[in-house]
Design a protein around this motif. Structure first.
Motif, PDB file in Angstrom:
ATOM      1  N   ILE A 178      -0.440   9.313  13.146  1.00  0.00           N
ATOM      2  CA  ILE A 178      -1.166   8.158  12.589  1.00  0.00           C
ATOM      3  C   ILE A 178      -2.662   8.381  12.866  1.00  0.00           C
ATOM      4  O   ILE A 178      -3.015   8.703  13.995  1.00  0.00           O
ATOM      5  CB  ILE A 178      -0.728   6.831  13.236  1.00  0.00           C
ATOM      6  CG1 ILE A 178       0.791   6.652  13.124  1.00  0.00           C
ATOM      7  CG2 ILE A 178      -1.447   5.649  12.613  1.00  0.00           C
ATOM      8  CD1 ILE A 178       1.319   5.463  13.916  1.00  0.00           C
ATOM      9  N   PRO A 179      -3.495   8.265  11.820  1.00  0.00           N
ATOM     10  CA  PRO A 179      -3.288   7.773  10.458  1.00  0.00           C
ATOM     11  C   PRO A 179      -2.699   8.847   9.546  1.00  0.00           C
ATOM     12  O   PRO A 179      -2.920  10.030   9.740  1.00  0.00           O
ATOM     13  CB  PRO A 179      -4.709   7.395  10.010  1.00  0.00           C
ATOM     14  CG  PRO A 179      -5.593   8.340  10.767  1.00  0.00           C
ATOM     15  CD  PRO A 179      -4.932   8.524  12.103  1.00  0.00           C
ATOM     16  N   GLU A 180      -2.011   8.372   8.505  1.00  0.00           N
ATOM     17  CA  GLU A 180      -1.393   9.281   7.537  1.00  0.00           C
ATOM     18  C   GLU A 180      -2.272   9.492   6.306  1.00  0.00           C
ATOM     19  O   GLU A 180      -2.099  10.475   5.590  1.00  0.00           O
ATOM     20  CB  GLU A 180      -0.036   8.724   7.102  1.00  0.00           C
ATOM     21  CG  GLU A 180       0.960   8.605   8.258  1.00  0.00           C
ATOM     22  CD  GLU A 180       2.244   7.914   7.839  1.00  0.00           C
ATOM     23  OE1 GLU A 180       2.148   6.993   6.986  1.00  0.00           O
ATOM     24  OE2 GLU A 180       3.316   8.290   8.324  1.00  0.00           O
ATOM     25  N   THR A 181      -3.193   8.547   6.062  1.00  0.00           N
ATOM     26  CA  THR A 181      -4.063   8.613   4.880  1.00  0.00           C
ATOM     27  C   THR A 181      -5.493   8.244   5.280  1.00  0.00           C
ATOM     28  O   THR A 181      -5.734   7.676   6.352  1.00  0.00           O
ATOM     29  CB  THR A 181      -3.601   7.636   3.786  1.00  0.00           C
ATOM     30  OG1 THR A 181      -3.730   6.291   4.286  1.00  0.00           O
ATOM     31  CG2 THR A 181      -2.151   7.884   3.389  1.00  0.00           C
ATOM     32  N   ARG A 182      -6.437   8.556   4.384  1.00  0.00           N
ATOM     33  CA  ARG A 182      -7.830   8.200   4.647  1.00  0.00           C
ATOM     34  C   ARG A 182      -7.997   6.686   4.708  1.00  0.00           C
ATOM     35  O   ARG A 182      -8.766   6.169   5.511  1.00  0.00           O
ATOM     36  CB  ARG A 182      -8.739   8.787   3.564  1.00  0.00           C
ATOM     37  CG  ARG A 182     -10.208   8.379   3.702  1.00  0.00           C
ATOM     38  CD  ARG A 182     -11.113   9.179   2.796  1.00  0.00           C
ATOM     39  NE  ARG A 182     -12.487   8.686   2.804  1.00  0.00           N
ATOM     40  CZ  ARG A 182     -13.362   8.913   3.780  1.00  0.00           C
ATOM     41  NH1 ARG A 182     -13.009   9.619   4.833  1.00  0.00           N
ATOM     42  NH2 ARG A 182     -14.584   8.431   3.713  1.00  0.00           N
ATOM     43  N   GLU A 183      -7.260   5.974   3.854  1.00  0.00           N
ATOM     44  CA  GLU A 183      -7.355   4.507   3.850  1.00  0.00           C
ATOM     45  C   GLU A 183      -6.946   3.936   5.210  1.00  0.00           C
ATOM     46  O   GLU A 183      -7.601   3.024   5.737  1.00  0.00           O
ATOM     47  CB  GLU A 183      -6.477   3.922   2.738  1.00  0.00           C
ATOM     48  CG  GLU A 183      -6.966   4.187   1.317  1.00  0.00           C
ATOM     49  CD  GLU A 183      -6.858   5.648   0.901  1.00  0.00           C
ATOM     50  OE1 GLU A 183      -7.692   6.097   0.099  1.00  0.00           O
ATOM     51  OE2 GLU A 183      -5.937   6.357   1.410  1.00  0.00           O
ATOM     52  N   GLN A 184      -5.866   4.474   5.779  1.00  0.00           N
ATOM     53  CA  GLN A 184      -5.463   4.037   7.118  1.00  0.00           C
ATOM     54  C   GLN A 184      -6.543   4.359   8.151  1.00  0.00           C
ATOM     55  O   GLN A 184      -6.855   3.529   9.010  1.00  0.00           O
ATOM     56  CB  GLN A 184      -4.146   4.717   7.521  1.00  0.00           C
ATOM     57  CG  GLN A 184      -2.920   4.208   6.807  1.00  0.00           C
ATOM     58  CD  GLN A 184      -1.658   4.885   7.315  1.00  0.00           C
ATOM     59  OE1 GLN A 184      -1.668   5.618   8.290  1.00  0.00           O
ATOM     60  NE2 GLN A 184      -0.536   4.626   6.633  1.00  0.00           N
ATOM     61  N   ALA A 185      -7.107   5.558   8.051  1.00  0.00           N
ATOM     62  CA  ALA A 185      -8.131   5.971   9.021  1.00  0.00           C
ATOM     63  C   ALA A 185      -9.328   5.037   8.982  1.00  0.00           C
ATOM     64  O   ALA A 185      -9.845   4.615  10.030  1.00  0.00           O
ATOM     65  CB  ALA A 185      -8.570   7.409   8.732  1.00  0.00           C
TER      66      ALA A 185
END
Length: 498
Positions: A160-167
């Motif tokens: 985690i994070p798995e995506t840039r949006e999550q990051a």
């Protein structure tokens, strides 16, 4: 109001500015002040507290700051481990969590949490769609990170994070890792490795039929093949990972380390452990106070000169200070001269007076210093420490006896021109010059051996006294040695690996 002559013109303006602006005064900062700030990490303390205030924006900042200081958790692990399928990130994360006594958080552990309505919603969603929406996952993570064990002992995020949006969302919420590790390996290796993966349903431990097979038959019998590890599915996951990771990495530019996963797992672990136990370069004001220790011929003088040249540090050679005190007819000249004439050691208390006089000068206080030639033994180190002269970087330059003999015993001086030569590295230009060269009695092999024996007799106690000292191999190119010293000064001291 009538202005007098002194009130008008540029001089009057300067006088008014001088009387009103305290920053123009030539302040003399006592050396104890920056030493106290460095020793107690005051700058970092205030910086961390300000960050937390701006992130959480409490209505009443004072109780919040008191609570923050009482927690004393500024340096607990906050680690993100990322990597493609079959890179071993979960294994490395589990080993690090055990070694650092911290908490391991993964998507699986977050949605498996009991007594949490958020986790229950996440489980239902995962059962239907085999994924958890970003905001639900991040809310779950927030909930978990607020719990006392994560606050006190820190955390490791596995995958985690798995995506840039999550990051970006995680950063916006003030969840900031100190170290980010990305494991990397060729896709062909990962696909082959993934086919042999097995999981223990009771413990969640990951094993491999080739690389990490458990010796206990009881564990072997209950191992299961994880879902979705056939070659086509693995290739699809790898493609998705590569698409996302290139967009995640720019979010962590200064705290990121890529480690090859195409090597034994133990090697990956120790590289990861070494990285997470290093401290990143601090923005705190830092005045270097460098001590170089080493036997005669180890290159202390050259390294001190290089540091002084590049960083403006004051080069303080103890032996040279004593010679200058005599030559300049200073107040200590009469005390030192008799010892020079008899060619015996100057007493420690006299050396310390001369050294104190130099280290107390404003250029040393403001720009820092690099000291060599003192202390030579534990008593001198205690004397210096008791008077408040505490180096914040100490380097021991180790050089084998044969190398020192080669460096020093082959030195020669031309008595006519004063030119210095070395029979191996800088030989004289003609046979005529070589014939008249002289060797300093101090460069004889017997004298060198005596001095080296004396240094190494005391070096163990000195290294123990300066517990954070960095030991370097001085028997290499001097500019390579300088790069190691430079790195040791610029970066914060590493934590000792247990």
């Amino acid at each position: 109001m009538t202005r007098g002559p002194s009130d008008s013109g540029p001089q009057g303006a300067a006088a008014r500015r001088g009387s009103m602006d305290a920053t123009t005064a030539p302040h003399r900062i006592p050396p104890q002040m920056p030493q106290y700030g460095e020793a107690n990490h005051i700058f970092e303390l205030m910086q961390n507290m300000l960050e937390q205030l701006l992130i959480h924006q409490p209505k009443d900042p004072i109780p919040f700051m008191i609570d923050h200081l009482q927690r004393d958790n500024d340096y607990v692990p906050k680690i993100v481990i990322l990597g493609p399928p079959a890179s071993g990130k979960t294994t490395i994360a589990m080993w690090l969590a055990k070694h650092l006594s911290t908490n391991l958080l993964s998507v699986e552990s977050l949605i498996a949490k009991e007594y949490s309505p958020l986790a229950a919603d996440a489980r239902m969603h995962y059962q239907k769609f085999k994924m958890v929406p970003d905001m639900l996952l991040i809310r779950l993570m927030q909930e978990r990170l607020k719990e006392e064990d994560c606050v006190r002992r820190g955390w490791i995020l596995d995958g985690i994070p798995e995506t840039r949006e999550q990051a970006l969302t995680i950063q916006t919420l003030g969840i900031s890792p100190r170290h980010v590790i990305v494991l990397s390996a060729p896709d062909t290796v990962l696909i082959e490795r993934n086919l042999g993966k097995r999981i223990d349903p009771q413990t969640g431990e990951i094993y491999h039929t080739t690389f990490d097979w458990p010796p206990e038959s009881e564990i072997q019998n209950r191992l299961m093949v994880p879902a979705g590890i056939f070659e086509g599915e693995t290739a699809r996951k790898l493609l998705e990972y590569h698409r996302n990771i290139v967009r995640i990495l720019p979010s962590y530019p200064k705290i990121l380390k890529v480690i090859s996963a195409d090597q034994p797992c133990v090697d990956v672990f120790y590289q990861a452990l070494t990285y997470v136990q290093t401290s990143h370069r601090s923005n705190a004001p830092f005045t270097p106070r460098v001590l170089l220790c080493g036997p005669v011929g180890s290159g202390k003088s050259l390294q001190a000169a290089l540091l002084a040249q590049k960083y403006g540090l004051i080069n303080v050679c103890c032996g040279q200070l004593l010679k200058e005190a005599v030559a300049d007819k200073s107040k200590y000249s009469d005390l030192i001269q008799p010892f020079f004439e008899k060619e015996i050691a100057v007493p420690d208390n006299i050396i310390m007076k001369v050294l104190k006089q130099r280290l107390d000068q404003q250029d040393c206080v403001e720009r820092g210093w690099v000291l060599h030639g003192f202390p030579r033994d534990l008593d001198q180190a205690h004397l210096m420490d008791n008077l408040g002269y505490k180096p914040n970087r100490v380097f021991f330059l180790n050089v084998p006896f044969d190398s020192v003999i080669e460096r020093l015993s082959l030195r020669r001086t031309d008595p006519i021109t004063g030119e210095r030569y070395h029979l191996m590295y800088k030989p004289p230009p003609t046979i005529e010059v070589q014939a008249r060269l002289l060797q300093n009695p101090k460069d004889s092999e017997e004298q060198i051996k005596l001095k080296m024996d004396l240094f190494y007799r005391n070096s163990a106690e000195l290294e123990q006294f300066y517990g954070d000292a960095i030991t370097l191999n001085g028997d290499q190119d001097p500019y390579t040695v300088f790069e190691y010293i430079e790195s040791g000064i610029i970066n914060r001291l590493p934590k000792k690996v247990p």
